[in-house]
Design an enzyme around this catalytic site. Sequence first.
Site, PDB file in Angstrom:
ATOM      1  N   LEU B   8       0.781  -1.367  -0.018  1.00  0.00           N
ATOM      2  CA  LEU B   8       0.077  -0.025   0.135  1.00  0.00           C
ATOM      3  C   LEU B   8       0.797   1.447  -0.028  1.00  0.00           C
ATOM      4  O   LEU B   8       0.578   2.330   0.913  1.00  0.00           O
ATOM      5  CB  LEU B   8      -1.041  -0.017   1.129  1.00  0.00           C
ATOM      6  CG  LEU B   8      -1.924  -1.287   1.186  1.00  0.00           C
ATOM      7  CD1 LEU B   8      -2.513  -1.502   2.516  1.00  0.00           C
ATOM      8  CD2 LEU B   8      -2.765  -1.032   0.076  1.00  0.00           C
ATOM      9  N   GLY B 114       1.813   6.980 -12.698  1.00  0.00           N
ATOM     10  CA  GLY B 114       2.250   7.809 -11.492  1.00  0.00           C
ATOM     11  C   GLY B 114       1.500   8.474 -10.575  1.00  0.00           C
ATOM     12  O   GLY B 114       0.340   7.851 -10.352  1.00  0.00           O
ATOM     13  N   LYS B 164       4.614  -3.081 -20.952  1.00  0.00           N
ATOM     14  CA  LYS B 164       5.047  -1.889 -20.044  1.00  0.00           C
ATOM     15  C   LYS B 164       6.387  -1.477 -20.242  1.00  0.00           C
ATOM     16  O   LYS B 164       6.772  -0.317 -20.412  1.00  0.00           O
ATOM     17  CB  LYS B 164       4.648  -2.073 -18.821  1.00  0.00           C
ATOM     18  CG  LYS B 164       5.015  -1.180 -17.915  1.00  0.00           C
ATOM     19  CD  LYS B 164       4.229   0.341 -17.891  1.00  0.00           C
ATOM     20  CE  LYS B 164       4.477   1.248 -16.670  1.00  0.00           C
ATOM     21  NZ  LYS B 164       5.438   1.080 -15.807  1.00  0.00           N
ATOM     22  N   HIS B 167       6.862   0.491 -23.181  1.00  0.00           N
ATOM     23  CA  HIS B 167       6.365   1.921 -23.092  1.00  0.00           C
ATOM     24  C   HIS B 167       7.285   2.651 -22.418  1.00  0.00           C
ATOM     25  O   HIS B 167       7.515   3.870 -22.599  1.00  0.00           O
ATOM     26  CB  HIS B 167       4.940   1.767 -22.181  1.00  0.00           C
ATOM     27  CG  HIS B 167       4.532   3.009 -21.386  1.00  0.00           C
ATOM     28  ND1 HIS B 167       5.351   3.322 -20.525  1.00  0.00           N
ATOM     29  CD2 HIS B 167       3.546   3.845 -21.828  1.00  0.00           C
ATOM     30  CE1 HIS B 167       4.533   4.642 -19.917  1.00  0.00           C
ATOM     31  NE2 HIS B 167       3.834   4.752 -20.875  1.00  0.00           N
TER      32      HIS B 167
END
Lengths: 305, 305, 305, 305
Positions: B8, B114, B164, B167
């Site tokens: 988290l 982000g 990704k 990317h």
Amino acid sequence: MELGMIGLGRMGGNMAERLRQAGHTVVGYDHNPDVSDVSSLPELMERLKAPRAVWVMVPAGEATRATVDSLRDALEPGDVVVDGGNSHFKEDQEHAQLLAERGIGFVDAGVSGGVWGLKNGYALMVGGSGDNVTHLMPIFEALKPEGDFGFVHAGEVGAGHFAKMVHNGIEYGMMQAYAEGWELLEASDLVKNVPETFRSWREGTVIRSWLLDLADLALDADPDLAKLKGYAQDSGEGRWTVQTAVDLGVPLPVITAALYARFVSQQEDSPAMKMVAALRNQFGGHAVETLKGADSPGADVTPPS
Amino acid sequence: MELGMIGLGRMGGNMAERLRQAGHTVVGYDHNPDVSDVSSLPELMERLKAPRAVWVMVPAGEATRATVDSLRDALEPGDVVVDGGNSHFKEDQEHAQLLAERGIGFVDAGVSGGVWGLKNGYALMVGGSGDNVTHLMPIFEALKPEGDFGFVHAGEVGAGHFAKMVHNGIEYGMMQAYAEGWELLEASDLVKNVPETFRSWREGTVIRSWLLDLADLALDADPDLAKLKGYAQDSGEGRWTVQTAVDLGVPLPVITAALYARFVSQQEDSPAMKMVAALRNQFGGHAVETLKGADSPGADVTPPS
Amino acid sequence: MELGMIGLGRMGGNMAERLRQAGHTVVGYDHNPDVSDVSSLPELMERLKAPRAVWVMVPAGEATRATVDSLRDALEPGDVVVDGGNSHFKEDQEHAQLLAERGIGFVDAGVSGGVWGLKNGYALMVGGSGDNVTHLMPIFEALKPEGDFGFVHAGEVGAGHFAKMVHNGIEYGMMQAYAEGWELLEASDLVKNVPETFRSWREGTVIRSWLLDLADLALDADPDLAKLKGYAQDSGEGRWTVQTAVDLGVPLPVITAALYARFVSQQEDSPAMKMVAALRNQFGGHAVETLKGADSPGADVTPPS
Amino acid sequence: MELGMIGLGRMGGNMAERLRQAGHTVVGYDHNPDVSDVSSLPELMERLKAPRAVWVMVPAGEATRATVDSLRDALEPGDVVVDGGNSHFKEDQEHAQLLAERGIGFVDAGVSGGVWGLKNGYALMVGGSGDNVTHLMPIFEALKPEGDFGFVHAGEVGAGHFAKMVHNGIEYGMMQAYAEGWELLEASDLVKNVPETFRSWREGTVIRSWLLDLADLALDADPDLAKLKGYAQDSGEGRWTVQTAVDLGVPLPVITAALYARFVSQQEDSPAMKMVAALRNQFGGHAVETLKGADSPGADVTPPS
């Protein structure tokens, strides 16, 4: 306001139309009588009230120089010339000097937007004196996109084309970055759905951009780009970006790599790689096989030992 | 639907929040008890109804592997694990195999966005079986940006992180392209107003993009970036992009140049350039000066002549 | 034969000495009276019998141009000037034209050899008419190394400096190749004995060369090059090589990368990498930390969504 | 001393011959019975007195692994295996471990010299324990070139192949540097005599080298390299050099550019440049022309404005 527009090709013609849509009066002059409003430069001058503003939108280099020379003779002190083509910033400075000798002003305007400009507006990067730029602001306002962006008065004469040159250098690097990523996706067996992957990137990613929107459009029309040859022309501006950077001692590894990738794409075969192949032949085993009929390389050279 | 979220931190925490805002039930587990909803993995399992879905959002490498190992023991057949971190696509395949041995499914999800993701949504590139991906679609729908873009099911396991990775490689190239253009503008005396030039590019140009919006923001806060050191970390994904391309024989000149620029920025001094300096010393005039006290280089070496 | 030598620095002085050792008569002229044989250009002219040959060995650019201008006035039809400095090939063509207007010949000579030339001979690449080159052959023969190599009449005026320019471009690439290999060896724990590894390569390998001999010498004196800074100047010729290639559409990825590595080594900090760092700050988590005191970036920009 | 040699191809066969010329006893084993001294591995073992030394000279990868596996079963504690092929340094470490479990020693030997090695000697870079290397020194002494250079004990197991890998990386960079210089000379009208220019560089210049000698040889046989295609294979070692450097965070711009030039030379067409072409089509005027029959691009995409 009134503007003379010299050169009514794809760019000049669309810009004239956008200006007229905004309420400006544009008198166009072109070699092609079908699109031209006047039949000669003197007629163009006559149709415009002094102080005149004339936008030159012809190919950079000889055509622009010839047009500047003609305008030097045809215009009057107080008039101003805008070069909206892709001239080198050093040429701008020469042109400004030539015109200044007759009391004629000069502004260089780098223009971006391509075929989309008529609809979306043209991004403008201009160089010149504050007075000249202020005088032309109604024109710039009409050409630029709506909103807060799309126009900059970058500095004195040459600064507009310098900024546009750098813009194009960045464009080379970005296009090549997408292109390399696309090639890598295509080369892998893992990603089954390359066009959808590109499409998905259009929102939420760090790499979303207008060029990515265009890449999606291109892949939508031709998912493997099978109809295209891997050939890309380069404009002068990519070359000038690199040469200017070298003059200034600024390293541009990405922009230069993108330019060189285009150079390679323009070659039928690579002379450099012939030499690499030749050297591999000489020291590797293949040399002996290839040259078996002739003298063995061992017979001809004594390496420095 | 119900989702367990392991990890988290900034990313995992925001993603949990976005999911809850969309009406999903997220049970979070983290080493930090202040943010954790449960105090142990078994407790997390208990709180979720089978078949469970658990999203892993911890650092790639050892932490992810350890989490997968623990989940392999804690979960039950029919459950599914999503790795939303930045794992290598080959690790995905190993993790999927480890979990499959216990009947547990696996999906890899590359996540972009982000700190902006909470608000704008996270672009997702996922790899895995159609069944697993379909099962998780409500989660993906809540995380992704609104609109038509921002999600792709790229292929089987590993394809999400592969996409990704590419990317991020493209991202490296684009950032470096803007950076080089900015340095060139700064190096010239001609363009007086570099931040405004960048800002102007945000509309109407070929190079408009979200990264350019961010560049404008950065220059607005610090026009010469004087507060920053020219130092850029690199993540594993840039390195993997290059290494994967080399494996596949795909040339990536721009992306690699961007990666190397970061490597150089991380060095206090360049060992390679010491060697270049040493060689220049040896053959150039400076050699004699530098080594005057010692033997002249001519005394020590006889070049092959 | 007789030769006037203008410029008696390290290169010119050593070349004059090598010529004298070969039996030629050299009259030297330099700003420094301690090394000069004459005190003025007119005196130099007087001391040489017509048709005179004068070798100019002064810095490229302004100094060479000023010398050519002076010689244009001082020399007589039938005399010939050799520019042995590092002039640009286009300057050669201008200088040849200036001198030809007075009936004075011109030859450009690219000279390689550095501090080793006095002993080993200077490699010469010359450009000019067959007549002028033939006339000067005794001088070239004395300067060049013994044996079959070390001299080429490359073409008309400018060809000599063009060939030398390309030579230097190749030199940049080779030096950087060795430097990168050295850095990689140093970075690994596996190879314990880097200087001995370089030394071992001096025979039997594909990469043996004179530069490698020099690298061995440098590592012998300073095994980790700890005394050196990773800083390398670049001469004009590396820049011209790249700019000329860009003019001609020739890709030079290796030579350009070597040039850029030098540019980077000359910078205290990298402006481009500041921008990369700024962009990473903007989209990555660090942005929030860095700008916590100020407005969050989310408050200032709305990405195009 | 006695040596078993497994693999009698061009490299292994010549090395066996050079060893025999030096008085060593070589028992060769090859799949090809015409060149093999024995018909099986057990027979090879029988013919050698313990402690045995066996040199493996077979293709890297599967063939070498299979040979190591066989030797693991066939050899006895105290014997030692040398891998003289082009294995990756990490494979060396695995092979050494496999053999060590049976008390068998391992040394890796990078070998340079190609078809010239039989005559000039083979440069050797070896990795392994001091004891094993010392034991094998008579073999190394016979293989290496005469003189002070051409052999290094670079470090523990893997160091030999690591050094050879870096050697090959440097080789790529050097070859590309010469190749680029050659292409630039060829592209200019100024230098009329490119082969003679290359030849002249063989003495007195900074760039003289064995590779340059070979380039001269190649140009002597085919002045414009017209018989060759610009196609260059790459070996594993160039790729490993780049991948290892990326692992270690070491920038290798020149070596990588040389590798990528080979990748490009291996492609029939460039996928990346198709994408660049597609993007130019989309934003430039050509798009409209090319896609006139189909929907205009303007109809499909709304750029973020």
